[in-house]
Design a protein around this motif. Structure first.
Motif, PDB file in Angstrom:
ATOM      1  N   ASN A  77      -4.636  -6.901  15.063  1.00  0.00           N
ATOM      2  CA  ASN A  77      -6.113  -6.608  15.503  1.00  0.00           C
ATOM      3  C   ASN A  77      -6.444  -5.138  14.559  1.00  0.00           C
ATOM      4  O   ASN A  77      -7.070  -4.104  15.191  1.00  0.00           O
ATOM      5  CB  ASN A  77      -6.472  -6.477  16.879  1.00  0.00           C
ATOM      6  CG  ASN A  77      -6.359  -7.628  17.651  1.00  0.00           C
ATOM      7  OD1 ASN A  77      -6.803  -8.808  16.927  1.00  0.00           O
ATOM      8  ND2 ASN A  77      -5.981  -7.614  18.663  1.00  0.00           N
ATOM      9  N   GLY A  78      -5.551  -5.027  13.557  1.00  0.00           N
ATOM     10  CA  GLY A  78      -5.767  -3.789  12.813  1.00  0.00           C
ATOM     11  C   GLY A  78      -5.051  -2.588  13.318  1.00  0.00           C
ATOM     12  O   GLY A  78      -4.937  -1.619  12.602  1.00  0.00           O
ATOM     13  N   LYS A  79      -4.058  -2.622  14.385  1.00  0.00           N
ATOM     14  CA  LYS A  79      -3.455  -1.591  14.825  1.00  0.00           C
ATOM     15  C   LYS A  79      -2.178  -1.271  13.974  1.00  0.00           C
ATOM     16  O   LYS A  79      -1.742  -0.055  13.686  1.00  0.00           O
ATOM     17  CB  LYS A  79      -2.929  -1.654  16.377  1.00  0.00           C
ATOM     18  CG  LYS A  79      -4.063  -1.543  17.370  1.00  0.00           C
ATOM     19  CD  LYS A  79      -3.494  -1.407  18.679  1.00  0.00           C
ATOM     20  CE  LYS A  79      -2.455  -0.578  19.273  1.00  0.00           C
ATOM     21  NZ  LYS A  79      -2.018  -0.502  20.410  1.00  0.00           N
ATOM     22  N   GLY A  80      -1.558  -2.253  13.382  1.00  0.00           N
ATOM     23  CA  GLY A  80      -0.505  -2.053  12.726  1.00  0.00           C
ATOM     24  C   GLY A  80      -0.574  -2.098  11.133  1.00  0.00           C
ATOM     25  O   GLY A  80      -1.645  -2.711  10.642  1.00  0.00           O
ATOM     26  N   VAL A  81       0.292  -1.814  10.542  1.00  0.00           N
ATOM     27  CA  VAL A  81       0.154  -2.027   8.920  1.00  0.00           C
ATOM     28  C   VAL A  81       1.470  -2.204   8.500  1.00  0.00           C
ATOM     29  O   VAL A  81       2.644  -1.816   8.923  1.00  0.00           O
ATOM     30  CB  VAL A  81      -0.054  -0.591   8.241  1.00  0.00           C
ATOM     31  CG1 VAL A  81      -0.240  -0.883   6.869  1.00  0.00           C
ATOM     32  CG2 VAL A  81      -1.439  -0.006   8.709  1.00  0.00           C
ATOM     33  N   LEU A  82       1.628  -3.325   7.540  1.00  0.00           N
ATOM     34  CA  LEU A  82       3.184  -3.818   6.978  1.00  0.00           C
ATOM     35  C   LEU A  82       2.897  -4.093   5.514  1.00  0.00           C
ATOM     36  O   LEU A  82       1.961  -4.183   5.017  1.00  0.00           O
ATOM     37  CB  LEU A  82       3.527  -4.903   7.862  1.00  0.00           C
ATOM     38  CG  LEU A  82       2.609  -6.285   7.819  1.00  0.00           C
ATOM     39  CD1 LEU A  82       2.817  -6.843   6.523  1.00  0.00           C
ATOM     40  CD2 LEU A  82       3.028  -7.031   8.980  1.00  0.00           C
ATOM     41  N   SER A 122       1.916   3.066  17.502  1.00  0.00           N
ATOM     42  CA  SER A 122       0.900   3.838  16.623  1.00  0.00           C
ATOM     43  C   SER A 122      -0.517   2.819  16.382  1.00  0.00           C
ATOM     44  O   SER A 122      -0.396   1.683  17.196  1.00  0.00           O
ATOM     45  CB  SER A 122       1.474   4.078  15.047  1.00  0.00           C
ATOM     46  OG  SER A 122       1.648   2.693  14.558  1.00  0.00           O
ATOM     47  N   SER A 123      -1.377   3.462  16.144  1.00  0.00           N
ATOM     48  CA  SER A 123      -2.642   2.745  15.979  1.00  0.00           C
ATOM     49  C   SER A 123      -3.568   3.257  14.667  1.00  0.00           C
ATOM     50  O   SER A 123      -3.658   4.338  14.559  1.00  0.00           O
ATOM     51  CB  SER A 123      -3.518   3.329  17.087  1.00  0.00           C
ATOM     52  OG  SER A 123      -4.564   2.355  17.146  1.00  0.00           O
ATOM     53  N   CYS A 124      -3.505   2.287  13.849  1.00  0.00           N
ATOM     54  CA  CYS A 124      -4.091   2.647  12.463  1.00  0.00           C
ATOM     55  C   CYS A 124      -5.536   2.574  12.478  1.00  0.00           C
ATOM     56  O   CYS A 124      -6.099   1.672  13.354  1.00  0.00           O
ATOM     57  CB  CYS A 124      -3.704   1.550  11.607  1.00  0.00           C
ATOM     58  SG  CYS A 124      -4.389   1.890   9.719  1.00  0.00           S
ATOM     59  N   THR A 125      -6.141   3.569  11.910  1.00  0.00           N
ATOM     60  CA  THR A 125      -7.657   3.548  11.878  1.00  0.00           C
ATOM     61  C   THR A 125      -7.872   3.162  10.479  1.00  0.00           C
ATOM     62  O   THR A 125      -7.361   3.220   9.593  1.00  0.00           O
ATOM     63  CB  THR A 125      -8.269   4.959  12.353  1.00  0.00           C
ATOM     64  OG1 THR A 125      -7.703   5.746  11.100  1.00  0.00           O
ATOM     65  CG2 THR A 125      -7.880   5.458  13.457  1.00  0.00           C
ATOM     66  N   ASN A 126      -9.413   2.997  10.149  1.00  0.00           N
ATOM     67  CA  ASN A 126      -9.830   2.655   8.860  1.00  0.00           C
ATOM     68  C   ASN A 126      -9.537   4.061   7.720  1.00  0.00           C
ATOM     69  O   ASN A 126      -9.055   3.711   6.708  1.00  0.00           O
ATOM     70  CB  ASN A 126     -11.410   2.372   8.741  1.00  0.00           C
ATOM     71  CG  ASN A 126     -11.600   1.484   9.435  1.00  0.00           C
ATOM     72  OD1 ASN A 126     -10.694   0.427   9.476  1.00  0.00           O
ATOM     73  ND2 ASN A 126     -12.836   1.182   9.985  1.00  0.00           N
ATOM     74  N   GLU A 127      -9.690   5.273   8.281  1.00  0.00           N
ATOM     75  CA  GLU A 127      -9.382   6.356   7.652  1.00  0.00           C
ATOM     76  C   GLU A 127      -7.957   6.483   7.176  1.00  0.00           C
ATOM     77  O   GLU A 127      -7.529   6.548   6.145  1.00  0.00           O
ATOM     78  CB  GLU A 127      -9.685   7.774   8.325  1.00  0.00           C
ATOM     79  CG  GLU A 127     -11.341   7.833   8.378  1.00  0.00           C
ATOM     80  CD  GLU A 127     -11.772   6.988   9.866  1.00  0.00           C
ATOM     81  OE1 GLU A 127     -12.939   6.631   9.560  1.00  0.00           O
ATOM     82  OE2 GLU A 127     -10.996   6.540  10.746  1.00  0.00           O
ATOM     83  N   LEU A 128      -6.984   6.051   7.976  1.00  0.00           N
ATOM     84  CA  LEU A 128      -5.458   6.171   7.946  1.00  0.00           C
ATOM     85  C   LEU A 128      -5.130   5.064   7.074  1.00  0.00           C
ATOM     86  O   LEU A 128      -4.419   5.277   5.974  1.00  0.00           O
ATOM     87  CB  LEU A 128      -4.896   5.999   9.138  1.00  0.00           C
ATOM     88  CG  LEU A 128      -4.707   7.293  10.116  1.00  0.00           C
ATOM     89  CD1 LEU A 128      -3.935   6.710  11.479  1.00  0.00           C
ATOM     90  CD2 LEU A 128      -4.278   8.490   9.503  1.00  0.00           C
ATOM     91  N   TYR A 129      -5.617   3.889   7.230  1.00  0.00           N
ATOM     92  CA  TYR A 129      -5.544   2.750   6.057  1.00  0.00           C
ATOM     93  C   TYR A 129      -5.982   3.208   4.540  1.00  0.00           C
ATOM     94  O   TYR A 129      -5.107   2.884   3.856  1.00  0.00           O
ATOM     95  CB  TYR A 129      -6.204   1.685   6.487  1.00  0.00           C
ATOM     96  CG  TYR A 129      -5.900   0.172   5.938  1.00  0.00           C
ATOM     97  CD1 TYR A 129      -4.523  -0.093   5.875  1.00  0.00           C
ATOM     98  CD2 TYR A 129      -6.494  -0.397   5.096  1.00  0.00           C
ATOM     99  CE1 TYR A 129      -4.072  -1.188   4.909  1.00  0.00           C
ATOM    100  CE2 TYR A 129      -6.327  -1.552   4.433  1.00  0.00           C
ATOM    101  CZ  TYR A 129      -5.049  -1.893   4.327  1.00  0.00           C
ATOM    102  OH  TYR A 129      -4.755  -3.069   3.298  1.00  0.00           O
TER     103      TYR A 129
END
Length: 168
Positions: A77-82, A122-129
């Motif tokens: 749900n967008g929280k993680g990044v791989l 952790s929790s990814c945001t649009n800005e972090l991504y």
């Protein structure tokens, strides 16, 4: 809480994975502190017969493997990044099969990847991504050894044994 976990892991070479580790350190320091940049080769539920697997690993004669990676992708749900592996990953799947066939009849298909931000801590945001997307990341990594690792009570992962792969 899970008391003890084991995995077979492919740790990335420190020099090849510096940009990845910078992202992990900046955007997911908790996971960065628990484990270095890696691709999970075999998860704990596949290692029920670890003694037999270790016997096989000690005799293993397999070339080191190279995994090609695509662009950073959000998940959970967008929280993680791989960083997903791309292509057929034939060598990765072959290595898994050699290791697991003596103990598992129906080996699950695994999707090799490197987690940049784990949704557990952790929790990814649009800005972090958007920041992550701007960073030049390696598009391939070579893995030269298999590590048997263990985690106790959710703490830092520790290497128990290493099994070298042949130079290519």
């Amino acid at each position: 809480m899970i008391k003890k976990r084991i995995q077979l892991t492919l740790f990335a070479d420190v020099n090849e994975s510096a940009a990845i580790e910078d992202i992990r350190k900046q955007f997911n320091p908790e996971q960065y502190a628990l484990i270095k940049c890696h691709v999970t080769l075999c998860k704990e539920d596949e290692l029920e017969h670890i003694e037999k697997i270790i016997e096989g690993l000690k005799k293993l004669k397999h070339n080191s493997i190279v995994i090609d990676f695509g662009e950073a992708t959000r998940f959970s749900n967008g929280k993680g990044v791989l960083l997903p592996a791309i292509g057929d990953n034939k060598d990765f799947h072959s290595l898994r099969a050699i290791i697991l066939q003596p103990v598992i009849q129906n080996i699950k298909n695994a999707s090799p990847h490197i987690t940049l931000m784990h949704p557990r801590n952790s929790s990814c945001t649009n800005e972090l991504y958007e920041e992550i997307e701007k960073i030049q990341l390696p598009n391939k990594l070579q893995f030269k050894k298999i590590s048997l690792i263990e985690q106790n009570l959710g703490g830092k992962w520790n290497t128990l044994q290493e099994f070298g792969l042949l130079a290519i």
